[in-house]
Design an enzyme around this catalytic site. Structure first.
Site, PDB file in Angstrom:
ATOM      1  N   HIS A   1     -11.778   9.708   5.934  1.00 19.12           N
ATOM      2  CA  HIS A   1     -11.565   8.508   6.123  1.00 19.12           C
ATOM      3  C   HIS A   1     -10.914   8.167   7.431  1.00 19.12           C
ATOM      4  O   HIS A   1     -11.289   7.159   8.201  1.00 19.12           O
ATOM      5  CB  HIS A   1     -10.410   7.749   5.043  1.00 19.12           C
ATOM      6  CG  HIS A   1     -10.273   6.564   5.396  1.00 19.12           C
ATOM      7  ND1 HIS A   1     -10.911   5.396   4.953  1.00 19.12           N
ATOM      8  CD2 HIS A   1      -8.692   5.853   5.746  1.00 19.12           C
ATOM      9  CE1 HIS A   1     -10.411   4.210   5.340  1.00 19.12           C
ATOM     10  NE2 HIS A   1      -9.230   4.393   5.297  1.00 19.12           N
TER      11      HIS A   1
ATOM     12  N   ARG B   1      -1.610   9.560   8.577  1.00 16.21           N
ATOM     13  CA  ARG B   1      -1.394   8.137   8.985  1.00 16.21           C
ATOM     14  C   ARG B   1      -0.953   7.411   7.574  1.00 16.21           C
ATOM     15  O   ARG B   1      -1.528   7.561   6.661  1.00 16.21           O
ATOM     16  CB  ARG B   1      -2.669   7.504   9.446  1.00 16.21           C
ATOM     17  CG  ARG B   1      -2.480   6.130   9.648  1.00 16.21           C
ATOM     18  CD  ARG B   1      -3.880   5.650  10.133  1.00 16.21           C
ATOM     19  NE  ARG B   1      -5.079   5.448   9.126  1.00 16.21           N
ATOM     20  CZ  ARG B   1      -5.394   4.436   8.295  1.00 16.21           C
ATOM     21  NH1 ARG B   1      -4.850   3.309   8.429  1.00 16.21           N
ATOM     22  NH2 ARG B   1      -6.385   4.817   7.595  1.00 16.21           N
TER      23      ARG B   1
ATOM     24  N   ARG C   1      -1.142   9.033   1.317  1.00 18.31           N
ATOM     25  CA  ARG C   1      -2.549   9.325   0.963  1.00 18.31           C
ATOM     26  C   ARG C   1      -2.701  10.735   0.896  1.00 18.31           C
ATOM     27  O   ARG C   1      -3.296  11.196   0.145  1.00 18.31           O
ATOM     28  CB  ARG C   1      -3.349   8.811   2.208  1.00 18.31           C
ATOM     29  CG  ARG C   1      -3.771   7.549   1.745  1.00 18.31           C
ATOM     30  CD  ARG C   1      -4.766   7.048   2.806  1.00 18.31           C
ATOM     31  NE  ARG C   1      -5.027   5.687   2.796  1.00 18.31           N
ATOM     32  CZ  ARG C   1      -5.276   4.811   3.732  1.00 18.31           C
ATOM     33  NH1 ARG C   1      -5.525   5.220   4.714  1.00 18.31           N
ATOM     34  NH2 ARG C   1      -4.975   3.680   3.264  1.00 18.31           N
TER      35      ARG C   1
ATOM     36  N   GLU D   1       0.779  -1.287   0.123  1.00 23.08           N
ATOM     37  CA  GLU D   1      -0.006  -0.018   0.133  1.00 23.08           C
ATOM     38  C   GLU D   1       0.783   1.010   0.104  1.00 23.08           C
ATOM     39  O   GLU D   1       2.016   1.343   0.269  1.00 23.08           O
ATOM     40  CB  GLU D   1      -0.840   0.042   1.324  1.00 23.08           C
ATOM     41  CG  GLU D   1      -2.108  -1.019   1.103  1.00 23.08           C
ATOM     42  CD  GLU D   1      -2.996  -0.872   2.211  1.00 23.08           C
ATOM     43  OE1 GLU D   1      -4.288  -1.088   2.066  1.00 23.08           O
ATOM     44  OE2 GLU D   1      -2.585  -0.802   3.355  1.00 23.08           O
TER      45      GLU D   1
ATOM     46  N   HIS E   1      -9.304   9.614   2.299  1.00 19.85           N
ATOM     47  CA  HIS E   1      -8.862   8.452   1.384  1.00 19.85           C
ATOM     48  C   HIS E   1      -8.950   8.762  -0.083  1.00 19.85           C
ATOM     49  O   HIS E   1     -10.222   9.530  -0.193  1.00 19.85           O
ATOM     50  CB  HIS E   1      -9.559   7.033   1.644  1.00 19.85           C
ATOM     51  CG  HIS E   1      -9.029   5.981   1.309  1.00 19.85           C
ATOM     52  ND1 HIS E   1      -8.961   5.646  -0.208  1.00 19.85           N
ATOM     53  CD2 HIS E   1      -8.315   5.001   1.844  1.00 19.85           C
ATOM     54  CE1 HIS E   1      -8.325   4.506  -0.236  1.00 19.85           C
ATOM     55  NE2 HIS E   1      -7.945   3.948   0.953  1.00 19.85           N
TER      56      HIS E   1
END
Ligand code: FAD
Ligand code: SIN
Length: 547
Positions: free
Chosen positions: A359, A394, A298, A131, A252
């Site tokens: 998100h 994060r 992100r 990811e 997100h």
């Protein structure tokens, strides 16, 4: 069913990864009650897709996971906390396997493209996906429905444990705290709104843990389930805990854009397995923004999409995984495949229309590595807390890891203290003498919509001082109306959630106005640069007492 007043050693508010883990870790030495304000599964955990980050591959290292986390967090992570949490990845995965979580294995991938999740004892046999922000494959998963697999396994264990009581449809209203002779406060219980009887009841407890999840419902568009209204953050603030870094609400990059697809996430793991972000004419754009392309952290990807959508005036961008073998796509992402198919999108042949959505709440109740807060006997774990792991952004799949590690720490802290803590003698009763039943619910629904739209439009992915100031004035006026309504009307699920999102929205705006720089998830056009000085945004509530 709960009685009017009951006692429990440990009261855990929340039945997600954080709450269930804490309950299971303490249940062998005390009585635990776990509350959920609706169905047990209705937290973010159940919907988690991508997986859990942990270093299991021999070509990977703890240092690399630490560095990736620190880089994604843009200087604001607490390095000790990052090391503490990241280095416990394999301990967490081992524990989850012992509980019976059916993670996807390499064998199931190699032997059968149609991935099947099976139980396995060997850490090395687990399939690892990739990811954004991670420089290695290190995401352990159960196909694309990791949260469901984790939740169902832990819930099963909790149901079968004789010392754990699970209670649904009971909503925490406020913490009951008492002043100690040294000037500090201790938590002794909770006011709870029983949604079935419509009464507010008291639960007395030696320890209370907030495991209430995040606050992304503060925004109009979100990947989160309905209950993500920041109740734990709001309760902790009212009780006197410091709250940190609320300006860092994560968006997100890829939620499904479809009129009937409420809150459906398209996992970052698709990009990890090669999916490309494209404009409607097929042009890829991520390399213009970051050399890591689709696998940049992100904040960068969400901002890039927002930029392209605003530049072109388009409603969405597209995620394209049609170049991979159909059996690979359906094998890795069966849940996403099925869900998109219901909306007429065959992801093996069609591009997926996507937009960013709120998100994850990186800020929250200030805690240490054991989940301890500013109030004695009160813990906060999981997304409701701010441990210092995530900093300004994060990294994918670090959230579930944090839930488990901090729950382990809270359990050992409680085990050391359980024999020296008793129940408080008398807890103040809930006073309903001045309230009536509401005959004006439209005030609640209107303000709910207004706050979420205000936050989306004025406190979103790209901010400006002017818009934040407008939002600040409006939220203060709305909070005044909401306080007045709350003083006069009996509590309901909706007015309690409204009171909480209004408070949390104000905390987000206050933090955002205090940060005169752009860093990670907080991008403000008036201060586009990142300052050299690194500091957390710490909000101190009126009731905080510093010893
Ligand atoms: P939650 O799982 O949100 O649980 C909150 C609980 O608190 C619920 O039981 C709720 O009913 C209860 N509650 C709340 N308020 C009250 C109240 N007032 N009274 C009583 N009960 C209350 N993270 C990852 O690391 N990997 C992923 O792959 C991943 N995928 C995600 C996908 C989606 C769609 C979403 C939304 C999030 C994802 N995340 C992922 C983030 C991660 O899932 C969450 O941060 C994590 O699950 C939070 O767990 P939690 O236990 O803190 O809270
Ligand atoms: C995802 O699967 O994209 C979500 C992962 C996360 O939020 O950590």
């Amino acid at each position: 069913m709960m009685s009017q007043t009951q006692e429990t050693d440990i009261l855990v508010i929340g039945s997600g990864a954080a709450g269930l883990t804490l309950a299971l870790r303490v249940a062998d030495f005390c009585k635990v009650t776990v509350l959920s304000k609706s169905d047990l599964r209705e937290g973010a955990t159940f919907y988690a897709q991508g997986g859990i980050a942990a270093v299991l591959d021999e070509t990977d290292s703890i240092e690399s996971h630490i560095n990736d986390t620190l880089n994604a967090g843009v200087g604001l992570c607490n390095p000790q906390v990052v090391e503490h949490i990241v280095s416990r990845g394999s301990e967490v995965v081992t524990w989850l396997l012992q509980q019976g979580v059916p993670f996807t294995t390499k064998t199931s991938r190699e032997e059968n493209n149609n991935l099947k999740s099976i139980n396995h004892e060997e850490l090395g046999s687990l399939h690892l996906t990739q990811e954004g922000g991670h420089s290695h494959r290190r995401i352990i998963h159960a196909t694309d429905a990791t949260g469901k697999a984790v939740f169902e396994t832990l819930r099963e264990q909790a149901i079968n444990h004789p010392s754990i009581e699970l209670i649904e449809e009971c909503m925490a209203v406020d913490l009951i705290t008492l002043q100690l002779s040294n000037g500090k406060r201790k938590c002794s219980g909770l006011y709870v709104f029983n949604k079935r009887t419509r009464n507010v009841e008291i639960i007395a407890a030696k320890f209370v843990a907030l495991a209430t999840g995040g606050a992304s419902k503060t925004y109009l568009y979100t990947s989160n389930p309905d209950g993500a209204s920041g109740d734990g953050i709001a309760m902790a603030w009212r009780a006197g805990c410091r709250i940190a870094n609320m300006e860092f609400n994560q968006f997100h990059p890829t939620c499904l854009y479809h009129p009937h697809a409420k809150s459906f996430l398209i996992s970052e793991a698709l990009r990890g397995e090669g999916a490309m972000l494209e404009l409607s004419d097929g042009t890829r754009f991520m390399s213009k923004f970051d050399k890591r392309g689709e696998l940049a952290p992100r904040d960068i990807v969400a901002r890039a999409i927002d930029h392209e959508m605003k530049r072109l005036g388009c409603d969405c961008v597209y995620l394209n995984i049609t170049h991979r073998e159909p059996s690979f796509v359906t094998g890795h992402f069966p849940n996403i495949y099925e869900r998109c198919l219901k909306f007429g999108i065959d992801i093996t042949k069609d591009r997926i229309p996507v937009v960013p959505a709120a998100h994850y709440t990186c800020g929250g109740v200030l805690i240490n590595e054991k989940g301890e807060t500013d109030i004695d006997n009160l813990y906060a774990i999981g997304e409701t807390s701010c441990s210092g792991l995530h900093g300004a952004n994060r990294m994918a799949s670090n959230s579930l890891l944090e839930c488990f590690v901090v729950a382990f720490g809270a359990a050992s802290s409680i085990s050391e203290r359980i024999n020296s803590v008793g129940f408080s003698e008398s807890l103040p009763v809930w006073d309903e003498s001045k309230v009536t039943n509401s005959d004006d619910e439209v005030l609640v629904s209107h303000n709910w919509d207004e706050i979420r739209r205000l936050m989306w439009n004025f406190v979103g992915i790209v901010r400006s001082t002017k818009r934040l100031e407008v939002a600040d004035r409006r939220i203060k006026a709305l909070r005044e109306e909401i306080r007045d309504y709350y003083r006069k009307n009996r509590v309901t699920n909706d007015n309690l959630e409204l009171r909480n999102i209004a408070l949390v929205a104000e905390l987000i705006i206050t933090c955002a106005l205090q940060r005169n720089e752009s860093r990670g998830l907080h991008y403000i056009v008036d201060y586009p640069k990142t300052q050299e000085e690194i500091k957390d945004t710490l909000l101190v509530p009126p009731s905080f007492f510093q010893t």
